[in-house]
Design an enzyme around this catalytic site. Structure first.
Site, short mmCIF file in Angstrom:
data_model
loop_
_atom_site.label_atom_id
_atom_site.label_comp_id
_atom_site.label_asym_id
_atom_site.label_seq_id
_atom_site.Cartn_x
_atom_site.Cartn_y
_atom_site.Cartn_z
CG HIS A 32 26.83 22.41 26.94
ND1 HIS A 32 25.48 22.56 27.19
CD2 HIS A 32 27.47 22.88 28.04
CE1 HIS A 32 25.32 23.11 28.38
NE2 HIS A 32 26.50 23.31 28.92
CB CYS A 33 24.12 18.08 23.53
SG CYS A 33 23.78 19.60 22.65
CB ILE A 34 27.27 14.20 24.68
CG1 ILE A 34 28.69 14.74 24.55
CG2 ILE A 34 26.55 14.25 23.33
CD1 ILE A 34 29.57 13.95 23.59
#
Length: 342
Positions: free
Chosen positions: A331-333
Protein backbone atom coordinates in the site's frame (compact mmCIF):
# COMPACT_ATOMS: atom_id res chain seq x y z
CA UNK A 1 -8.95 30.00 -1.88
CA UNK A 2 -11.62 27.47 -2.82
CA UNK A 3 -11.10 24.03 -1.32
CA UNK A 4 -12.10 20.69 -2.87
CA UNK A 5 -15.17 19.97 -0.72
CA UNK A 6 -16.56 23.41 -1.49
CA UNK A 7 -16.56 22.38 -5.16
CA UNK A 8 -18.17 19.02 -4.48
CA UNK A 9 -14.95 16.99 -4.64
CA UNK A 10 -14.39 14.03 -2.34
CA UNK A 11 -11.96 11.15 -2.09
CA UNK A 12 -13.50 7.93 -3.41
CA UNK A 13 -12.81 4.64 -1.62
CA UNK A 14 -9.89 2.56 -2.77
CA UNK A 15 -12.22 -0.13 -4.15
CA UNK A 16 -13.76 2.34 -6.61
CA UNK A 17 -12.69 1.89 -10.27
CA UNK A 18 -9.19 3.10 -11.12
CA UNK A 19 -7.73 4.61 -14.27
CA UNK A 20 -4.18 3.69 -13.30
CA UNK A 21 -1.80 2.97 -10.44
CA UNK A 22 1.17 5.23 -9.71
CA UNK A 23 4.44 3.89 -8.29
CA UNK A 24 8.01 5.19 -7.93
CA UNK A 25 11.24 3.33 -8.68
CA UNK A 26 13.65 2.85 -5.72
CA UNK A 27 16.66 5.13 -6.08
CA UNK A 28 17.86 6.19 -2.60
CA UNK A 29 21.04 4.16 -2.19
CA UNK A 30 21.54 5.31 1.40
CA UNK A 31 18.21 3.72 2.36
CA UNK A 32 18.52 0.40 0.55
CA UNK A 33 22.34 0.00 0.49
CA UNK A 34 23.07 -3.61 -0.55
CA UNK A 35 19.35 -4.29 -0.92
CA UNK A 36 18.67 -1.82 -3.72
CA UNK A 37 18.72 -4.37 -6.54
CA UNK A 38 16.49 -6.73 -4.55
CA UNK A 39 14.10 -3.88 -3.77
CA UNK A 40 13.84 -3.00 -7.45
CA UNK A 41 13.05 -6.60 -8.34
CA UNK A 42 10.36 -6.65 -5.62
CA UNK A 43 8.84 -3.37 -6.80
CA UNK A 44 8.78 -4.74 -10.33
CA UNK A 45 6.98 -7.87 -9.14
CA UNK A 46 4.33 -5.75 -7.42
CA UNK A 47 3.98 -3.56 -10.52
CA UNK A 48 3.62 -6.53 -12.86
CA UNK A 49 1.03 -8.08 -10.57
CA UNK A 50 -1.04 -4.90 -10.44
CA UNK A 51 -0.70 -4.55 -14.22
CA UNK A 52 -2.68 -7.78 -14.58
CA UNK A 53 -5.64 -5.71 -13.41
CA UNK A 54 -4.94 -2.13 -14.51
CA UNK A 55 -2.20 0.06 -16.06
CA UNK A 56 0.77 1.05 -13.90
CA UNK A 57 2.84 4.20 -14.33
CA UNK A 58 6.23 4.10 -12.62
CA UNK A 59 7.99 7.40 -12.03
CA UNK A 60 11.75 7.03 -12.38
CA UNK A 61 14.75 9.30 -12.56
CA UNK A 62 15.82 9.78 -16.19
CA UNK A 63 18.91 7.66 -15.52
CA UNK A 64 16.71 4.72 -14.45
CA UNK A 65 14.11 4.78 -17.23
CA UNK A 66 15.69 2.02 -19.28
CA UNK A 67 16.15 -0.15 -16.19
CA UNK A 68 12.44 0.11 -15.35
CA UNK A 69 11.52 -1.15 -18.80
CA UNK A 70 14.05 -3.98 -18.65
CA UNK A 71 13.18 -5.25 -15.17
CA UNK A 72 9.42 -4.75 -15.38
CA UNK A 73 9.39 -6.15 -18.90
CA UNK A 74 8.15 -4.78 -22.19
CA UNK A 75 4.48 -5.40 -22.75
CA UNK A 76 3.94 -5.91 -19.01
CA UNK A 77 1.49 -3.03 -18.68
CA UNK A 78 4.02 -0.99 -16.71
CA UNK A 79 5.07 2.31 -18.28
CA UNK A 80 7.81 4.65 -17.08
CA UNK A 81 7.42 8.39 -16.45
CA UNK A 82 10.66 10.42 -16.16
CA UNK A 83 10.72 12.49 -12.98
CA UNK A 84 13.42 13.27 -10.46
CA UNK A 85 12.54 12.08 -6.97
CA UNK A 86 14.22 11.20 -3.66
CA UNK A 87 12.50 8.02 -2.53
CA UNK A 88 9.95 5.46 -3.64
CA UNK A 89 6.81 5.70 -1.48
CA UNK A 90 4.22 7.07 -3.88
CA UNK A 91 1.36 6.67 -1.40
CA UNK A 92 2.89 9.25 0.88
CA UNK A 93 4.21 11.99 -1.40
CA UNK A 94 2.07 11.50 -4.50
CA UNK A 95 -1.19 13.35 -5.07
CA UNK A 96 -4.39 12.24 -3.36
CA UNK A 97 -6.99 12.17 -6.10
CA UNK A 98 -10.53 13.43 -5.53
CA UNK A 99 -13.58 13.32 -7.80
CA UNK A 100 -16.83 15.27 -7.98
CA UNK A 101 -19.17 12.49 -9.12
CA UNK A 102 -19.78 14.32 -12.39
CA UNK A 103 -16.74 13.15 -14.34
CA UNK A 104 -14.38 15.68 -12.80
CA UNK A 105 -11.08 14.84 -11.10
CA UNK A 106 -8.54 16.87 -9.13
CA UNK A 107 -5.53 16.19 -6.94
CA UNK A 108 -4.70 17.25 -3.41
CA UNK A 109 -1.04 18.18 -3.01
CA UNK A 110 -0.18 17.78 0.68
CA UNK A 111 2.89 19.31 2.22
CA UNK A 112 5.61 16.67 2.58
CA UNK A 113 8.52 16.80 5.05
CA UNK A 114 10.03 13.32 4.87
CA UNK A 115 7.93 11.72 7.62
CA UNK A 116 8.63 14.38 10.20
CA UNK A 117 12.08 15.25 8.88
CA UNK A 118 13.48 11.74 9.37
CA UNK A 119 14.70 11.15 5.82
CA UNK A 120 16.33 14.18 4.20
CA UNK A 121 16.61 15.29 1.50
CA UNK A 122 12.97 15.27 0.48
CA UNK A 123 12.61 18.39 -1.66
CA UNK A 124 12.27 16.40 -4.89
CA UNK A 125 9.64 14.13 -3.34
CA UNK A 126 7.75 17.20 -2.13
CA UNK A 127 7.46 18.34 -5.77
CA UNK A 128 6.24 15.01 -7.21
CA UNK A 129 2.50 15.58 -6.70
CA UNK A 130 2.57 18.93 -8.51
CA UNK A 131 4.58 17.46 -11.40
CA UNK A 132 2.23 14.50 -11.86
CA UNK A 133 -0.87 16.68 -11.80
CA UNK A 134 0.54 19.32 -14.12
CA UNK A 135 1.75 16.73 -16.64
CA UNK A 136 -1.74 15.21 -16.86
CA UNK A 137 -3.43 18.63 -16.72
CA UNK A 138 -5.36 17.68 -13.58
CA UNK A 139 -6.53 20.49 -11.33
CA UNK A 140 -4.36 20.83 -8.23
CA UNK A 141 -5.39 21.86 -4.72
CA UNK A 142 -2.46 22.78 -2.48
CA UNK A 143 -3.31 21.80 1.09
CA UNK A 144 -1.89 23.77 4.04
CA UNK A 145 -1.14 20.54 5.91
CA UNK A 146 1.87 18.25 6.21
CA UNK A 147 0.41 14.83 5.42
CA UNK A 148 1.20 11.45 3.92
CA UNK A 149 -1.34 9.40 2.01
CA UNK A 150 -0.70 6.34 4.14
CA UNK A 151 -1.79 8.17 7.27
CA UNK A 152 -5.52 8.05 6.52
CA UNK A 153 -8.17 5.82 4.96
CA UNK A 154 -11.68 6.70 3.76
CA UNK A 155 -14.88 4.78 3.08
CA UNK A 156 -16.11 7.07 0.29
CA UNK A 157 -19.26 7.85 2.29
CA UNK A 158 -17.91 10.56 4.54
CA UNK A 159 -15.78 8.65 7.06
CA UNK A 160 -12.01 8.82 7.61
CA UNK A 161 -9.81 6.86 10.01
CA UNK A 162 -6.38 7.97 11.19
CA UNK A 163 -4.09 7.70 14.20
CA UNK A 164 -3.41 10.43 16.72
CA UNK A 165 0.23 9.35 16.85
CA UNK A 166 0.77 10.41 13.25
CA UNK A 167 -1.59 13.25 12.40
CA UNK A 168 -1.23 15.00 15.74
CA UNK A 169 2.52 14.51 15.89
CA UNK A 170 4.37 17.81 16.48
CA UNK A 171 6.88 16.90 13.76
CA UNK A 172 4.15 17.41 11.13
CA UNK A 173 1.91 20.39 12.01
CA UNK A 174 2.94 21.70 15.44
CA UNK A 175 1.00 24.93 15.01
CA UNK A 176 -2.33 23.21 14.34
CA UNK A 177 -4.82 21.84 16.86
CA UNK A 178 -6.75 18.59 16.44
CA UNK A 179 -9.80 20.62 15.45
CA UNK A 180 -7.89 22.56 12.82
CA UNK A 181 -6.43 19.37 11.34
CA UNK A 182 -9.91 17.85 11.23
CA UNK A 183 -11.20 20.92 9.43
CA UNK A 184 -8.49 20.63 6.77
CA UNK A 185 -9.23 16.92 6.27
CA UNK A 186 -12.92 17.59 5.83
CA UNK A 187 -12.30 20.49 3.44
CA UNK A 188 -9.86 18.59 1.22
CA UNK A 189 -11.22 15.04 1.27
CA UNK A 190 -14.95 15.67 1.50
CA UNK A 191 -15.37 13.71 4.74
CA UNK A 192 -17.63 14.64 7.64
CA UNK A 193 -16.67 12.11 10.33
CA UNK A 194 -13.17 11.29 11.59
CA UNK A 195 -12.50 8.20 13.68
CA UNK A 196 -9.33 8.64 15.71
CA UNK A 197 -7.29 5.60 16.64
CA UNK A 198 -4.40 5.96 19.07
CA UNK A 199 -1.01 4.55 18.12
CA UNK A 200 0.20 2.64 15.11
CA UNK A 201 2.42 -0.43 15.08
CA UNK A 202 5.52 -0.61 17.26
CA UNK A 203 8.63 1.17 15.93
CA UNK A 204 6.88 2.30 12.77
CA UNK A 205 9.08 5.13 11.50
CA UNK A 206 6.06 6.77 9.86
CA UNK A 207 4.82 7.53 13.39
CA UNK A 208 1.93 5.13 13.16
CA UNK A 209 0.43 5.21 9.68
CA UNK A 210 -3.05 3.76 9.82
CA UNK A 211 -2.51 1.71 6.64
CA UNK A 212 -0.45 -0.76 8.68
CA UNK A 213 -3.13 -1.14 11.32
CA UNK A 214 -6.67 -0.65 10.02
CA UNK A 215 -8.54 0.04 6.79
CA UNK A 216 -12.03 0.02 5.36
CA UNK A 217 -12.99 -3.12 3.44
CA UNK A 218 -16.35 -1.59 2.47
CA UNK A 219 -18.66 0.98 4.06
CA UNK A 220 -19.39 -0.08 7.63
CA UNK A 221 -16.65 -2.73 7.73
CA UNK A 222 -13.01 -2.41 8.75
CA UNK A 223 -10.07 -4.80 8.75
CA UNK A 224 -7.91 -4.59 11.87
CA UNK A 225 -4.52 -6.18 12.38
CA UNK A 226 -4.74 -8.16 15.62
CA UNK A 227 -2.11 -9.15 18.14
CA UNK A 228 -3.18 -11.53 20.90
CA UNK A 229 0.27 -11.94 22.47
CA UNK A 230 0.10 -9.94 25.70
CA UNK A 231 3.91 -9.72 25.80
CA UNK A 232 3.95 -7.90 22.47
CA UNK A 233 3.64 -4.09 22.42
CA UNK A 234 1.30 -4.38 19.45
CA UNK A 235 -1.22 -6.10 21.72
CA UNK A 236 -1.73 -2.76 23.47
CA UNK A 237 -2.05 -1.02 20.10
CA UNK A 238 -4.59 -3.57 18.88
CA UNK A 239 -6.73 -3.54 22.03
CA UNK A 240 -6.91 0.25 22.07
CA UNK A 241 -7.80 0.43 18.38
CA UNK A 242 -10.45 -2.25 18.76
CA UNK A 243 -12.03 -0.47 21.73
CA UNK A 244 -12.19 2.81 19.80
CA UNK A 245 -13.65 1.14 16.72
CA UNK A 246 -16.29 -0.63 18.81
CA UNK A 247 -17.44 2.71 20.18
CA UNK A 248 -17.34 4.54 16.85
CA UNK A 249 -20.05 5.22 14.31
CA UNK A 250 -19.37 6.17 10.73
CA UNK A 251 -20.71 9.19 8.85
CA UNK A 252 -23.90 7.29 8.05
CA UNK A 253 -24.53 6.45 11.71
CA UNK A 254 -23.53 2.80 11.39
CA UNK A 255 -21.65 0.82 14.00
CA UNK A 256 -18.59 -0.82 12.49
CA UNK A 257 -18.14 -4.50 11.75
CA UNK A 258 -14.55 -5.39 12.72
CA UNK A 259 -12.75 -8.22 10.93
CA UNK A 260 -9.46 -9.19 12.55
CA UNK A 261 -6.34 -10.39 10.77
CA UNK A 262 -3.67 -11.80 13.09
CA UNK A 263 -0.25 -10.21 12.62
CA UNK A 264 2.77 -12.20 11.37
CA UNK A 265 5.75 -13.00 13.56
CA UNK A 266 7.99 -10.15 14.71
CA UNK A 267 10.98 -9.46 12.48
CA UNK A 268 13.79 -6.91 12.76
CA UNK A 269 15.33 -4.97 9.92
CA UNK A 270 19.00 -4.15 9.21
CA UNK A 271 18.70 -1.12 11.50
CA UNK A 272 17.74 -3.33 14.43
CA UNK A 273 14.22 -1.95 14.60
CA UNK A 274 11.07 -3.98 14.25
CA UNK A 275 9.77 -3.98 10.70
CA UNK A 276 6.17 -3.07 9.97
CA UNK A 277 4.86 -6.44 8.83
CA UNK A 278 1.19 -5.96 8.13
CA UNK A 279 -1.43 -7.86 6.15
CA UNK A 280 -3.54 -4.69 6.20
CA UNK A 281 -0.99 -3.04 3.89
CA UNK A 282 -2.58 -4.34 0.67
CA UNK A 283 -3.76 -2.72 -2.55
CA UNK A 284 -7.05 -2.96 -4.46
CA UNK A 285 -6.57 -2.71 -8.24
CA UNK A 286 -9.61 -3.17 -10.46
CA UNK A 287 -11.04 -6.59 -9.70
CA UNK A 288 -8.11 -7.66 -7.57
CA UNK A 289 -6.39 -7.64 -4.19
CA UNK A 290 -2.60 -7.52 -4.14
CA UNK A 291 -1.57 -8.46 -0.61
CA UNK A 292 1.74 -9.18 1.10
CA UNK A 293 3.36 -12.47 1.96
CA UNK A 294 6.20 -12.67 4.46
CA UNK A 295 7.15 -16.34 4.43
CA UNK A 296 5.20 -16.64 7.67
CA UNK A 297 2.70 -19.33 8.75
CA UNK A 298 0.06 -16.59 9.06
CA UNK A 299 0.34 -15.84 5.32
CA UNK A 300 -2.16 -18.52 4.37
CA UNK A 301 -4.65 -17.55 7.07
CA UNK A 302 -4.52 -13.90 6.01
CA UNK A 303 -5.00 -14.93 2.38
CA UNK A 304 -8.09 -16.92 3.29
CA UNK A 305 -9.51 -14.02 5.31
CA UNK A 306 -9.07 -11.47 2.53
CA UNK A 307 -10.42 -13.93 -0.03
CA UNK A 308 -13.63 -14.16 1.99
CA UNK A 309 -13.86 -10.41 2.58
CA UNK A 310 -13.26 -9.62 -1.11
CA UNK A 311 -15.03 -12.63 -2.57
CA UNK A 312 -15.70 -10.82 -5.85
CA UNK A 313 -12.00 -10.06 -6.41
CA UNK A 314 -8.99 -12.19 -7.29
CA UNK A 315 -6.51 -12.19 -4.39
CA UNK A 316 -2.80 -12.45 -5.21
CA UNK A 317 -0.01 -12.61 -2.64
CA UNK A 318 3.42 -11.11 -3.35
CA UNK A 319 6.51 -11.67 -1.21
CA UNK A 320 7.51 -8.24 0.13
CA UNK A 321 10.40 -8.88 2.53
CA UNK A 322 12.81 -6.91 0.32
CA UNK A 323 10.42 -3.94 0.29
CA UNK A 324 10.05 -4.03 4.07
CA UNK A 325 13.76 -3.29 4.42
CA UNK A 326 12.99 0.22 3.19
CA UNK A 327 10.21 0.71 5.71
CA UNK A 328 6.90 0.01 3.97
CA UNK A 329 4.66 -2.39 2.10
CA UNK A 330 2.46 -2.73 -0.97
CA UNK A 331 0.00 0.00 0.00
CA UNK A 332 2.88 2.36 0.79
CA UNK A 333 4.40 2.09 -2.69
CA UNK A 334 1.18 2.52 -4.67
CA UNK A 335 -1.27 5.35 -5.28
CA UNK A 336 -4.53 4.90 -7.16
CA UNK A 337 -5.81 7.36 -9.73
CA UNK A 338 -9.59 6.87 -9.83
CA UNK A 339 -11.58 6.78 -13.02
CA UNK A 340 -13.93 9.76 -12.59
CA UNK A 341 -16.28 8.57 -15.31
CA UNK A 342 -16.77 5.02 -14.03
Amino acid sequence: MTRPAERGFYMPPEWAPHKRTWMAWPCRESLWEDGLDSAREAYAEVARTIARFEPVTMIATPANLAEVSIICGSGSGVSAFPLEHDDSWMRDNGPTFVVDGKGGIAGVDWGFNGWGGKFPPYDKDAAVARAVLEHHEIERFEAPLIMEGGSFHVDGEGTLIATEQCLLNPNRNPELSREQIEEHLKAHLGVTTIIWLGEGLEEDHTDGHVDNLCCFARPGTVLLQACHDEADYNNKVYLDAKARLEKAKDAQGRELEIIEVEQPKRRKGPDGLRMGLSYINFYLPNGGVVMPAFGDPKDEIAFETLSKVFEDRKVVQVEVSDILVGGGGIHCITQQQPDPEA
